[in-house]
Write a protein that holds these residues in place. Sequence first.
Motif, PDB file in Angstrom:
ATOM      1  N   LEU A 211      40.442  42.747  40.955  1.00  0.00           N
ATOM      2  CA  LEU A 211      41.474  41.769  41.282  1.00  0.00           C
ATOM      3  C   LEU A 211      41.838  41.935  42.750  1.00  0.00           C
ATOM      4  CD1 LEU A 211      43.488  39.598  40.325  1.00  0.00           C
ATOM      5  CD2 LEU A 211      45.076  41.462  39.767  1.00  0.00           C
ATOM      6  N   GLY A 212      41.651  40.881  43.536  1.00  0.00           N
ATOM      7  CA  GLY A 212      41.869  40.991  44.972  1.00  0.00           C
ATOM      8  C   GLY A 212      42.701  39.861  45.533  1.00  0.00           C
ATOM      9  N   SER A 213      43.333  40.133  46.662  1.00  0.00           N
ATOM     10  CA  SER A 213      44.133  39.123  47.354  1.00  0.00           C
ATOM     11  C   SER A 213      44.269  39.529  48.812  1.00  0.00           C
ATOM     12  CB  SER A 213      45.518  38.992  46.713  1.00  0.00           C
ATOM     13  OG  SER A 213      46.278  37.992  47.372  1.00  0.00           O
ATOM     14  N   LEU A 238      39.277  37.058  41.327  1.00  0.00           N
ATOM     15  CA  LEU A 238      39.208  37.849  40.101  1.00  0.00           C
ATOM     16  C   LEU A 238      37.769  37.838  39.616  1.00  0.00           C
ATOM     17  CD1 LEU A 238      40.463  39.303  37.610  1.00  0.00           C
ATOM     18  CD2 LEU A 238      40.776  37.015  36.601  1.00  0.00           C
ATOM     19  N   SER A 239      37.252  39.017  39.263  1.00  0.00           N
ATOM     20  CA  SER A 239      35.888  39.097  38.731  1.00  0.00           C
ATOM     21  C   SER A 239      35.836  40.134  37.613  1.00  0.00           C
ATOM     22  CB  SER A 239      34.891  39.467  39.836  1.00  0.00           C
ATOM     23  OG  SER A 239      35.125  40.776  40.308  1.00  0.00           O
ATOM     24  N   PHE A 240      34.942  39.918  36.651  1.00  0.00           N
ATOM     25  CA  PHE A 240      34.763  40.871  35.554  1.00  0.00           C
ATOM     26  C   PHE A 240      33.361  40.708  34.987  1.00  0.00           C
ATOM     27  CE2 PHE A 240      36.487  36.984  33.804  1.00  0.00           C
ATOM     28  CZ  PHE A 240      35.729  36.746  32.675  1.00  0.00           C
ATOM     29  N   SER A 241      32.906  41.743  34.248  1.00  0.00           N
ATOM     30  CA  SER A 241      31.565  41.764  33.672  1.00  0.00           C
ATOM     31  C   SER A 241      31.652  41.638  32.155  1.00  0.00           C
ATOM     32  CB  SER A 241      30.833  43.055  34.052  1.00  0.00           C
ATOM     33  OG  SER A 241      30.748  43.203  35.457  1.00  0.00           O
ATOM     34  N   PHE A 242      30.570  41.153  31.557  1.00  0.00           N
ATOM     35  CA  PHE A 242      30.517  41.024  30.105  1.00  0.00           C
ATOM     36  C   PHE A 242      29.054  41.047  29.660  1.00  0.00           C
ATOM     37  CE2 PHE A 242      30.610  36.886  32.038  1.00  0.00           C
ATOM     38  CZ  PHE A 242      29.725  36.123  31.308  1.00  0.00           C
ATOM     39  N   LEU A 250      31.392  37.233  35.991  1.00  0.00           N
ATOM     40  CA  LEU A 250      32.028  35.968  36.347  1.00  0.00           C
ATOM     41  C   LEU A 250      33.096  36.257  37.382  1.00  0.00           C
ATOM     42  CD1 LEU A 250      32.469  32.912  35.821  1.00  0.00           C
ATOM     43  CD2 LEU A 250      34.167  33.578  34.092  1.00  0.00           C
ATOM     44  N   SER A 251      33.092  35.499  38.465  1.00  0.00           N
ATOM     45  CA  SER A 251      34.113  35.649  39.504  1.00  0.00           C
ATOM     46  C   SER A 251      34.773  34.304  39.766  1.00  0.00           C
ATOM     47  CB  SER A 251      33.502  36.195  40.796  1.00  0.00           C
ATOM     48  OG  SER A 251      32.592  35.269  41.352  1.00  0.00           O
ATOM     49  N   LEU A 252      36.078  34.338  39.945  1.00  0.00           N
ATOM     50  CA  LEU A 252      36.883  33.171  40.267  1.00  0.00           C
ATOM     51  C   LEU A 252      37.614  33.456  41.569  1.00  0.00           C
ATOM     52  CD1 LEU A 252      38.434  32.593  36.724  1.00  0.00           C
ATOM     53  CD2 LEU A 252      36.418  31.458  37.683  1.00  0.00           C
ATOM     54  N   ALA A 253      37.545  32.529  42.493  1.00  0.00           N
ATOM     55  CA  ALA A 253      38.173  32.735  43.799  1.00  0.00           C
ATOM     56  C   ALA A 253      38.886  31.464  44.241  1.00  0.00           C
ATOM     57  CB  ALA A 253      37.139  33.154  44.841  1.00  0.00           C
TER      58      ALA A 253
END
Length: 305
Positions: A211-213, A238-242, A250-253
């Motif tokens: 989680l970054g900003s 925000l990014s996470f693995s599955f 998946l990363s969302l920016a």
Amino acid sequence: RQEQINIRYNGRSSQPQMSQLLDIRDDTDPFRVSSGNPDLLPTFNNQLSIQYQKYNPVTMGSFNINGSISNNLREIQNKTDLMANGGTESKPMNMEGFWANWNSSLSIMYNYTFPDDRFSIMTNTSGTYRHQESWAQIMGGAAQLRKSNTTGATENLSAEYRDDYLTASLDGTLRYSHSTNDLQPDRNMDTYDFSYGASLMAYIPWRNMRLGSDLNMNSRRGYDEGMNTDELIWNASLSFSFLKGNKASLSLAAYDILHQRSTVSRSMSATSRTDTENKSITSYFMATLTYRLSLFGDRNARANR
């Protein structure tokens, strides 16, 4: 092995275009005449750079100095004169002098990691100088040789903290530019662009989540009215693995969440000063899906092979 110096030189010759060499006068438009110049000489570009760097493997500190200088000999530019009928006639000419068009740069970078290796600092100082000459037609008269000089300086300073779960940094940048032009001395300029801000990146072991900003204030001073702005730029991600083995991520920016960024720039040449505003998408969201393929299996499978 931790210290080295590199010196590089490159020279390149460029021939005039055939259309520039042909002794043909094109007066299809009697008010805009052009002609070639069979006496044109080839241009020659010189580039010299020197780099020194030193690295300390104990402190993981590094020190770098980079300097460069280049010039264009006999650069070809169009010279435009006024004719008796009020029209203009242009002709390619070689610029004279070894220092007619040249530029140089110097940068010094230092990076240091403290004994507590979670903390580090970095500073980068640079300067540039550019001299340009070209022909310009002044108020409908004969073409005159005009000169411009641009001096720039930039300082960037940053500090970072890093451990297994958090990365935090503070940074600031100041850019100064001084430009002069003997065509319009009243339009000479001294401009300042500076920015400062902070960024955070948190690492969460569950699904390798990150989680970054980051938040930065970008400011301009010394420009014309309407260009001296303060822009607060906020980005977040925000990014996470599955999936098995965390093969997919998946990363969302989100960029420029506050809709503050502008795309205005300024430059000066020997004949003009140019303000540019680019039309672009500054605020947007981006989603990225990544899947990693492993053709040879995991580490154990490769060991068995």
